[in-house]
Design a protein around this motif. Sequence first.
Motif, PDB file in Angstrom:
ATOM      1  N   SER A 149       0.844  -1.204   0.000  1.00 39.26           N
ATOM      2  CA  SER A 149       0.000   0.000   0.000  1.00 39.26           C
ATOM      3  C   SER A 149       0.877   1.251   0.000  1.00 39.26           C
ATOM      4  O   SER A 149       1.852   1.354   0.754  1.00 39.26           O
ATOM      5  N   GLY A 150       0.533   2.183  -0.877  1.00 40.51           N
ATOM      6  CA  GLY A 150       1.253   3.447  -0.952  1.00 40.51           C
ATOM      7  C   GLY A 150       2.497   3.421  -1.792  1.00 40.51           C
ATOM      8  O   GLY A 150       3.178   4.448  -1.915  1.00 40.51           O
ATOM      9  N   SER A 151       2.854   2.275  -2.387  1.00 40.49           N
ATOM     10  CA  SER A 151       4.068   2.181  -3.201  1.00 40.49           C
ATOM     11  C   SER A 151       3.761   2.416  -4.673  1.00 40.49           C
ATOM     12  O   SER A 151       2.597   2.484  -5.093  1.00 40.49           O
ATOM     13  N   GLY A 152       4.815   2.510  -5.473  1.00 39.08           N
ATOM     14  CA  GLY A 152       4.650   2.738  -6.895  1.00 39.08           C
ATOM     15  C   GLY A 152       4.108   1.531  -7.617  1.00 39.08           C
ATOM     16  O   GLY A 152       4.093   0.419  -7.078  1.00 39.08           O
ATOM     17  N   PRO A 153       3.692   1.716  -8.870  1.00 36.13           N
ATOM     18  CA  PRO A 153       3.068   0.620  -9.618  1.00 36.13           C
ATOM     19  C   PRO A 153       4.010  -0.542  -9.914  1.00 36.13           C
ATOM     20  O   PRO A 153       3.562  -1.654 -10.164  1.00 36.13           O
ATOM     21  N   ASN A 154       5.327  -0.303  -9.895  1.00 36.91           N
ATOM     22  CA  ASN A 154       6.286  -1.363 -10.207  1.00 36.91           C
ATOM     23  C   ASN A 154       6.977  -1.929  -8.975  1.00 36.91           C
ATOM     24  O   ASN A 154       7.904  -2.732  -9.090  1.00 36.91           O
ATOM     25  N   ALA A 155       6.527  -1.532  -7.807  1.00 40.00           N
ATOM     26  CA  ALA A 155       7.185  -1.953  -6.562  1.00 40.00           C
ATOM     27  C   ALA A 155       6.595  -3.257  -6.058  1.00 40.00           C
ATOM     28  O   ALA A 155       5.898  -3.305  -5.053  1.00 40.00           O
ATOM     29  N   LEU A 156       6.882  -4.346  -6.778  1.00 36.99           N
ATOM     30  CA  LEU A 156       6.384  -5.661  -6.375  1.00 36.99           C
ATOM     31  C   LEU A 156       7.365  -6.311  -5.402  1.00 36.99           C
ATOM     32  O   LEU A 156       8.584  -6.247  -5.583  1.00 36.99           O
ATOM     33  N   ALA A 157       6.824  -6.943  -4.387  1.00 36.83           N
ATOM     34  CA  ALA A 157       7.651  -7.619  -3.386  1.00 36.83           C
ATOM     35  C   ALA A 157       7.136  -9.036  -3.185  1.00 36.83           C
ATOM     36  O   ALA A 157       5.927  -9.246  -3.008  1.00 36.83           O
ATOM     37  N   ALA A 158       8.049 -10.020  -3.224  1.00 38.18           N
ATOM     38  CA  ALA A 158       7.671 -11.418  -2.985  1.00 38.18           C
ATOM     39  C   ALA A 158       7.415 -11.621  -1.497  1.00 38.18           C
ATOM     40  O   ALA A 158       8.260 -11.281  -0.666  1.00 38.18           O
ATOM     41  N   VAL A 159       6.238 -12.138  -1.161  1.00 37.81           N
ATOM     42  CA  VAL A 159       5.849 -12.338   0.240  1.00 37.81           C
ATOM     43  C   VAL A 159       6.185 -13.739   0.716  1.00 37.81           C
ATOM     44  O   VAL A 159       6.851 -13.934   1.735  1.00 37.81           O
ATOM     45  N   GLU A 160       5.749 -14.731  -0.013  1.00 42.42           N
ATOM     46  CA  GLU A 160       5.909 -16.133   0.387  1.00 42.42           C
ATOM     47  C   GLU A 160       5.608 -16.989  -0.827  1.00 42.42           C
ATOM     48  O   GLU A 160       5.124 -16.508  -1.851  1.00 42.42           O
TER      49      GLU A 160
END
Length: 247
Positions: A149-160
């Motif tokens: 939430s609140g990040s840029g459109p390309n800021a994907l982060a692997a969770v699990e």
Amino acid sequence: MDRFLYLAMSGAKENHYAQAINNHNLANANTHGFRQALADAYTVPVRGPVYDSRDYVQIRDEAIDFSKGALQSTGRDLDIAIEGEGFIAVQAPDGTETYTRAGNLHIDSLGVLRDERGLAVLGGGGPIAIPPNESLLIGTDGTISVRPSGSGPNALAAVERIRLVNPDTKTLKRGEDGLLRAGDGQAAPPADANVRIVTGMLETSNVNTVHALTRMIELSRHFETQVKMMESANKLEQTHNQLLSIR
């Protein structure tokens, strides 16, 4: 005469069991990822002190048909289906690891990823928790990526990564709660990197409703035949007793 009655009773008992299995399958015809049960029985001789006097029907442990169901498109990001062989690992209420093909997932109020039964989906370190996000993506290998939430459109982060396994189906047993588990003495299978999933799809039950309905009618007629045989045995016994009473 008792042999005639005994065989009819044994057949009726087996038909009653098969009907219960068939009705259970029909009840789950619309359950995603459900694997139908198979009624399995075999003949066992009754051991006597001199010779085997008769045979009766013995019920085997429940067999499971692991053939695949059809894939239905839903377009929903949290709907996944196994492509080919394999299972999704989820946590049962008692904390044990169980396996399912039902991939209609959701995130609860605490951020835990759960299946349609409310069971927590397992990752490499236990139940998967999803942080607040703008969007979520599940890869073909089960990797869950989010855009915080609140990040840029390309800021994907692997969770699990969803724990996907491919155990030998012969080692799986279905408990009274309807969940698949590794059999007694069997270790939990390791994660299998070859298991693949597709998103926006759900797998249907593998129950053929037309066949199950036809089978229900067939089993009902078989049961009626066995009951009639028991009634005939009773009438023959009464006639036999009447003849013996004549002096």
